[in-house]
Design a protein around this motif. Structure first.
Motif, PDB file in Angstrom:
ATOM      1  N   ALA A 276       0.885  -1.168  -0.066  1.00 30.94           N
ATOM      2  CA  ALA A 276      -0.082  -0.038  -0.019  1.00 30.94           C
ATOM      3  C   ALA A 276       0.900   1.275  -0.129  1.00 30.94           C
ATOM      4  O   ALA A 276       1.820   1.237   0.479  1.00 30.94           O
ATOM      5  N   SER A 277       0.377   2.439  -0.666  1.00 21.20           N
ATOM      6  CA  SER A 277       0.854   3.744  -0.619  1.00 21.20           C
ATOM      7  C   SER A 277       0.649   4.295   0.775  1.00 21.20           C
ATOM      8  O   SER A 277      -0.359   3.985   1.538  1.00 21.20           O
ATOM      9  N   VAL A 278       1.711   4.976   1.394  1.00 22.55           N
ATOM     10  CA  VAL A 278       1.428   5.890   2.472  1.00 22.55           C
ATOM     11  C   VAL A 278       1.385   7.182   2.069  1.00 22.55           C
ATOM     12  O   VAL A 278       1.908   8.021   1.591  1.00 22.55           O
ATOM     13  N   GLU A 279       0.391   7.797   2.815  1.00 22.19           N
ATOM     14  CA  GLU A 279       0.071   9.167   2.550  1.00 22.19           C
ATOM     15  C   GLU A 279       0.210  10.041   3.792  1.00 22.19           C
ATOM     16  O   GLU A 279      -0.492   9.756   4.984  1.00 22.19           O
ATOM     17  N   LEU A 280       0.689  11.240   3.835  1.00 21.98           N
ATOM     18  CA  LEU A 280       0.739  12.242   4.892  1.00 21.98           C
ATOM     19  C   LEU A 280       0.112  13.394   4.708  1.00 21.98           C
ATOM     20  O   LEU A 280       0.117  13.714   3.669  1.00 21.98           O
ATOM     21  N   THR A 281      -0.838  13.821   5.637  1.00 20.52           N
ATOM     22  CA  THR A 281      -1.908  14.855   5.580  1.00 20.52           C
ATOM     23  C   THR A 281      -1.664  15.828   6.764  1.00 20.52           C
ATOM     24  O   THR A 281      -1.796  15.566   7.476  1.00 20.52           O
TER      25      THR A 281
ATOM     26  N   ALA B 108      -2.127  16.825   1.135  1.00 22.42           N
ATOM     27  CA  ALA B 108      -1.829  15.348   1.105  1.00 22.42           C
ATOM     28  C   ALA B 108      -0.851  14.961   0.315  1.00 22.42           C
ATOM     29  O   ALA B 108      -0.920  15.260  -0.884  1.00 22.42           O
ATOM     30  N   VAL B 109       0.266  14.226   0.636  1.00 24.94           N
ATOM     31  CA  VAL B 109       1.215  14.153  -0.109  1.00 24.94           C
ATOM     32  C   VAL B 109       1.859  12.338   0.042  1.00 24.94           C
ATOM     33  O   VAL B 109       1.782  11.971   1.167  1.00 24.94           O
ATOM     34  N   THR B 110       1.907  11.597  -0.816  1.00 25.43           N
ATOM     35  CA  THR B 110       2.314  10.408  -0.970  1.00 25.43           C
ATOM     36  C   THR B 110       3.763  10.227  -0.545  1.00 25.43           C
ATOM     37  O   THR B 110       4.711  11.050  -1.165  1.00 25.43           O
TER      38      THR B 110
ATOM     39  N   SER C  23      -2.078   4.601   5.472  1.00 20.45           N
ATOM     40  CA  SER C  23      -1.704   3.940   4.388  1.00 20.45           C
ATOM     41  C   SER C  23      -3.040   3.403   3.511  1.00 20.45           C
ATOM     42  O   SER C  23      -4.228   3.794   4.251  1.00 20.45           O
ATOM     43  N   THR C  24      -3.035   3.250   2.143  1.00 18.22           N
ATOM     44  CA  THR C  24      -4.187   2.724   1.749  1.00 18.22           C
ATOM     45  C   THR C  24      -5.338   1.788   2.444  1.00 18.22           C
ATOM     46  O   THR C  24      -4.854   0.593   2.930  1.00 18.22           O
ATOM     47  N   MET C  25      -6.340   2.142   2.755  1.00 13.88           N
ATOM     48  CA  MET C  25      -7.307   1.439   3.550  1.00 13.88           C
ATOM     49  C   MET C  25      -7.163   1.292   5.072  1.00 13.88           C
ATOM     50  O   MET C  25      -7.939   0.838   6.038  1.00 13.88           O
TER      51      MET C  25
END
Length: 230
Positions: free
Chosen positions: A41-46, A173-175, A217-219
């Motif tokens: 999964a991708s990890v995103e920082l918001t 929001a950034v991956t 992360s995704t989900m």
């Protein structure tokens, strides 16, 4: 309307203290623990920022090259002619063209992740602005994608550059990578993004600038991070 979550999500969410802001090391480790997707999964920082995006001087937009890449192979197109087109091809661009590339996009083709253009090509690129804009693909000087230095732009895009911008609610929001990334490398990417966002504080903002920082992360459920640890 209340969102209904599945059993796996609820089990993962139970491991996260809702009111706690975790330091970066704890937060990255916990995110790995609560990420249950059966793929990388991708990890995103918001970031939730106290900015008024109706004011032009409080809108953030730019690009950062992550020290450890984003974990995604990006298809890069370059609008250029002559020597600059050759430079883009040599740098590893996936597609290079001019009027022919514009026509291809007008015909409905959008199979790429990043678009770069030399300044002299922007009049032609503008013809497909309606197709590129909504997908965040329009070249822009603020993100380094309108430039004469196409070699650097292609290298950055291929090497893990990510773009950021405030949405209308003041969120950015950034991956920052993938769940499979080593903890230290993920943390390094997060710090690189955070440094840029924190430095970009608009002069007009009074009081608290960053209201909240969350990692997900995704989900997965989100993990709140302590801003002072970034």
């Amino acid at each position: 309307m209340t969102t209904k979550h599945g059993k796996k999500y609820l089990e993962a969410a139970a491991k996260v203290e809702a009111e706690k802001a975790y330091n970066l090391t704890e937060g990255v480790s916990l995110l790995k623990e609560v990420s249950y997707a059966n793929f990388d999964a991708s990890v995103e920082l918001t970031f939730k920022l106290n900015v008024d995006t109706r004011q032009a001087d409080q809108q953030l937009r730019g690009a950062v090259v992550l020290p450890n890449g984003s974990g995604k192979d990006k298809k890069v197109v370059v609008f250029a002619q002559g020597d600059k087109a050759k430079e883009a091809e040599a740098a590893g661009a996936d597609f290079v063209g001019a009027a022919d590339l514009v026509q291809k996009i007008q015909d409905g083709w959008l199979d790429f992740d990043v678009a770069i253009a030399t300044p002299d090509m922007m009049a032609q690129v503008g013809r497909v602005g309606r197709a590129l804009g909504p997908k965040g693909l329009m070249p822009n000087p603020k993100t380094g994608t309108v430039t004469m230095d196409v070699k650097k732009a292609v290298s950055d895009a291929k090497g893990g550059q990510v773009t950021y911008r405030t949405d209308r609610d003041g969120n950015v929001a950034v991956t920052v990578g993938r769940v499979s990334f080593d903890d230290a490398k993920l943390a390094e990417n997060i710090k690189a993004i955070a440094a840029v966002i924190l430095k970009a504080r608009p002069a007009a903002v009074k009081g608290t600038y960053v209201s909240n920082v969350a990692l997900a992360s995704t989900m997965s459920p989100a993990v709140t991070l302590d801003v002072t640890s970034l």
